[in-house]
Motif scaffolding. Structure first.
Motif, PDB file in Angstrom:
ATOM      1  N   ILE A 108      -6.331  -6.214  10.571  1.00  0.00           N
ATOM      2  CA  ILE A 108      -5.017  -6.192   9.920  1.00  0.00           C
ATOM      3  C   ILE A 108      -5.054  -5.529   8.543  1.00  0.00           C
ATOM      4  O   ILE A 108      -4.052  -5.507   7.835  1.00  0.00           O
ATOM      5  N   SER A 109      -6.197  -4.966   8.190  1.00  0.00           N
ATOM      6  CA  SER A 109      -6.314  -4.301   6.885  1.00  0.00           C
ATOM      7  C   SER A 109      -5.287  -3.194   6.722  1.00  0.00           C
ATOM      8  O   SER A 109      -4.672  -3.051   5.657  1.00  0.00           O
ATOM      9  N   VAL A 110      -5.088  -2.394   7.741  1.00  0.00           N
ATOM     10  CA  VAL A 110      -4.143  -1.286   7.631  1.00  0.00           C
ATOM     11  C   VAL A 110      -2.717  -1.794   7.472  1.00  0.00           C
ATOM     12  O   VAL A 110      -1.914  -1.173   6.778  1.00  0.00           O
ATOM     13  N   ALA A 111      -2.408  -2.931   8.072  1.00  0.00           N
ATOM     14  CA  ALA A 111      -1.072  -3.507   7.890  1.00  0.00           C
ATOM     15  C   ALA A 111      -0.879  -3.897   6.431  1.00  0.00           C
ATOM     16  O   ALA A 111       0.201  -3.684   5.856  1.00  0.00           O
ATOM     17  N   TRP A 112      -1.917  -4.448   5.808  1.00  0.00           N
ATOM     18  CA  TRP A 112      -1.840  -4.808   4.392  1.00  0.00           C
ATOM     19  C   TRP A 112      -1.674  -3.558   3.531  1.00  0.00           C
ATOM     20  O   TRP A 112      -0.864  -3.538   2.600  1.00  0.00           O
ATOM     21  N   VAL A 113      -2.435  -2.523   3.831  1.00  0.00           N
ATOM     22  CA  VAL A 113      -2.326  -1.276   3.063  1.00  0.00           C
ATOM     23  C   VAL A 113      -0.914  -0.715   3.157  1.00  0.00           C
ATOM     24  O   VAL A 113      -0.306  -0.343   2.149  1.00  0.00           O
ATOM     25  N   LEU A 143       6.753  -1.274   8.488  1.00  0.00           N
ATOM     26  CA  LEU A 143       5.630  -0.935   9.370  1.00  0.00           C
ATOM     27  C   LEU A 143       4.439  -1.858   9.122  1.00  0.00           C
ATOM     28  O   LEU A 143       3.764  -2.281  10.069  1.00  0.00           O
ATOM     29  N   GLY A 144       4.176  -2.177   7.854  1.00  0.00           N
ATOM     30  CA  GLY A 144       3.106  -3.111   7.534  1.00  0.00           C
ATOM     31  C   GLY A 144       3.387  -4.493   8.110  1.00  0.00           C
ATOM     32  O   GLY A 144       2.518  -5.118   8.734  1.00  0.00           O
ATOM     33  N   LEU A 145       4.613  -4.976   7.913  1.00  0.00           N
ATOM     34  CA  LEU A 145       4.989  -6.283   8.473  1.00  0.00           C
ATOM     35  C   LEU A 145       4.923  -6.261   9.992  1.00  0.00           C
ATOM     36  O   LEU A 145       4.477  -7.241  10.611  1.00  0.00           O
ATOM     37  N   ALA A 146       5.338  -5.144  10.603  1.00  0.00           N
ATOM     38  CA  ALA A 146       5.255  -5.019  12.063  1.00  0.00           C
ATOM     39  C   ALA A 146       3.801  -5.115  12.527  1.00  0.00           C
ATOM     40  O   ALA A 146       3.512  -5.725  13.567  1.00  0.00           O
ATOM     41  N   GLY A 147       2.888  -4.548  11.762  1.00  0.00           N
ATOM     42  CA  GLY A 147       1.464  -4.662  12.101  1.00  0.00           C
ATOM     43  C   GLY A 147       0.998  -6.105  12.120  1.00  0.00           C
ATOM     44  O   GLY A 147       0.273  -6.528  13.024  1.00  0.00           O
ATOM     45  N   PHE A 148       1.441  -6.891  11.129  1.00  0.00           N
ATOM     46  CA  PHE A 148       1.080  -8.317  11.110  1.00  0.00           C
ATOM     47  C   PHE A 148       1.678  -9.059  12.304  1.00  0.00           C
ATOM     48  O   PHE A 148       1.017  -9.888  12.917  1.00  0.00           O
ATOM     49  N   VAL A 149       2.920  -8.744  12.627  1.00  0.00           N
ATOM     50  CA  VAL A 149       3.589  -9.403  13.753  1.00  0.00           C
ATOM     51  C   VAL A 149       2.892  -9.037  15.066  1.00  0.00           C
ATOM     52  O   VAL A 149       2.641  -9.900  15.918  1.00  0.00           O
ATOM     53  N   ALA A 164       1.226   0.504  12.031  1.00  0.00           N
ATOM     54  CA  ALA A 164       1.186   0.410  10.573  1.00  0.00           C
ATOM     55  C   ALA A 164       0.555   1.642   9.924  1.00  0.00           C
ATOM     56  O   ALA A 164       1.020   2.089   8.873  1.00  0.00           O
ATOM     57  N   GLY A 165      -0.465   2.199  10.552  1.00  0.00           N
ATOM     58  CA  GLY A 165      -1.189   3.315   9.949  1.00  0.00           C
ATOM     59  C   GLY A 165      -0.613   4.672  10.275  1.00  0.00           C
ATOM     60  O   GLY A 165      -0.179   5.401   9.381  1.00  0.00           O
ATOM     61  N   VAL A 166      -0.600   5.024  11.549  1.00  0.00           N
ATOM     62  CA  VAL A 166      -0.057   6.325  11.955  1.00  0.00           C
ATOM     63  C   VAL A 166       1.431   6.387  11.612  1.00  0.00           C
ATOM     64  O   VAL A 166       1.930   7.406  11.126  1.00  0.00           O
ATOM     65  N   GLY A 167       2.131   5.265  11.819  1.00  0.00           N
ATOM     66  CA  GLY A 167       3.553   5.216  11.461  1.00  0.00           C
ATOM     67  C   GLY A 167       3.781   5.497   9.985  1.00  0.00           C
ATOM     68  O   GLY A 167       4.712   6.225   9.616  1.00  0.00           O
ATOM     69  N   SER A 168       2.931   4.952   9.128  1.00  0.00           N
ATOM     70  CA  SER A 168       3.052   5.212   7.687  1.00  0.00           C
ATOM     71  C   SER A 168       2.780   6.677   7.357  1.00  0.00           C
ATOM     72  O   SER A 168       3.454   7.261   6.504  1.00  0.00           O
TER      73      SER A 168
END
Length: 192
Positions: A108-113, A143-149, A164-168
Motif C-alpha cells: 500500500i506504499s504507492v497508495a500513500w504516496v 486514487l490514493g484512497l482507492a488504492g487503500f480501499v 494509485a500509481g499508474v493512475g497518478s
C-alpha cells in the motif's frame, strides 16, 4: 493558460510541466511491473511515448510563447512553497516508514504516496493560485484512497499499484496536456 496581463505563457509552465512529466513517468514505469505479461511493457511503452510527446509539445510552446515576466518573485522562491514541500516530505517519509516497518504492508506504499502527493497539490494550488492543481490534487487523493480501499477489499499489490500509481502518472500527464492546450488555445495570432 496565458497570463491575462501579457498574453504570455505562465513563467512556471516549463519547469512545472517537466517536473510533472518526470514524476508521471516514474509513477507509470515503477507501478506497472506487477501486472501479467505483456501489460507491464505495453503500459511502459505507452507511458514513455506520452511523456516524449508531451516534452516535444512543451518545447514547442516554450519556443513559440515567451514567458511572462515582471511580476514578483514567486514559484520555487516562495517561502510558502517550501512549507508545503516540507510538510509533504515529513508526511511522505514518516508514513512510508510506518507502512513498511511497523505495519509491514509495502503493497500500500504507492497508495500513500499518491494520497500525500495529491494533498500537497491543494497547498500548491493555493500558494500559486492555480485552480487546476486543486483538480489534480483531488484526482490523486482519490486514487490514493482507492488504492487503500482496493487493498482492504482483498485486491492485490498489482491492482493497487495500477490504480494509485499508474493512475497518478496519467493524472500528471493529463494536467500537463491540459495546460499546454490552454496556452495554445489562448494564443492570439501576431499580425504580420
Amino acid at each position: 493558460m496565458t497570463t491575462p496581463q501579457t498574453g504570455r505563457r505562465p513563467s512556471g509552465l516549463l519547469v512545472g510541466s517537466l517536473v510533472a512529466i518526470s514524476f508521471g513517468t516514474v509513477f507509470v514505469l515503477v507501478n506497472s511491473g506487477g501486472l501479467a505479461a505483456p501489460w507491464p511493457w505495453v503500459i511502459r511503452v505507452v507511458g514513455l511515448l506520452v511523456a516524449a510527446f508531451l516534452v516535444v509539445a512543451l518545447l514547442r510552446v516554450a519556443r513559440r510563447e515567451p514567458a511572462a515576466t515582471g511580476g514578483p518573485a514567486t514559484g520555487f522562491m516562495d517561502r510558502r512553497y517550501w512549507i508545503v514541500v516540507a510538510v509533504e516530505a515529513v508526511a511522505l517519509f514518516g508514513g512510508l516508514n510506518v507502512i513498511n516497518r511497523v505495519l509491514h504492508r509495502p503493497e500500500i506504499s504507492v497508495a500513500w504516496v499518491a494520497l500525500v502527493v495529491g494533498v500537497h497539490f491543494f497547498g500548491l494550488g493555493w500558494v500559486w493560485r492555480m485552480p487546476r492543481y486543486h483538480w489534480l490534487g483531488a484526482v490523486m487523493t482519490a486514487l490514493g484512497l482507492a488504492g487503500f480501499v482496493i487493498h482492504a477489499l482483498g485486491g492485490g499489490a498489482a491492482t493497487v499499484a495500477l490504480v494509485a500509481g499508474v493512475g497518478s502518472g496519467l493524472a500528471l500527464y493529463l494536467t500537463v496536456a491540459l495546460a499546454l492546450r490552454d496556452v495554445s488555445r489562448d494564443r492570439t495570432p501576431v499580425a504580420g
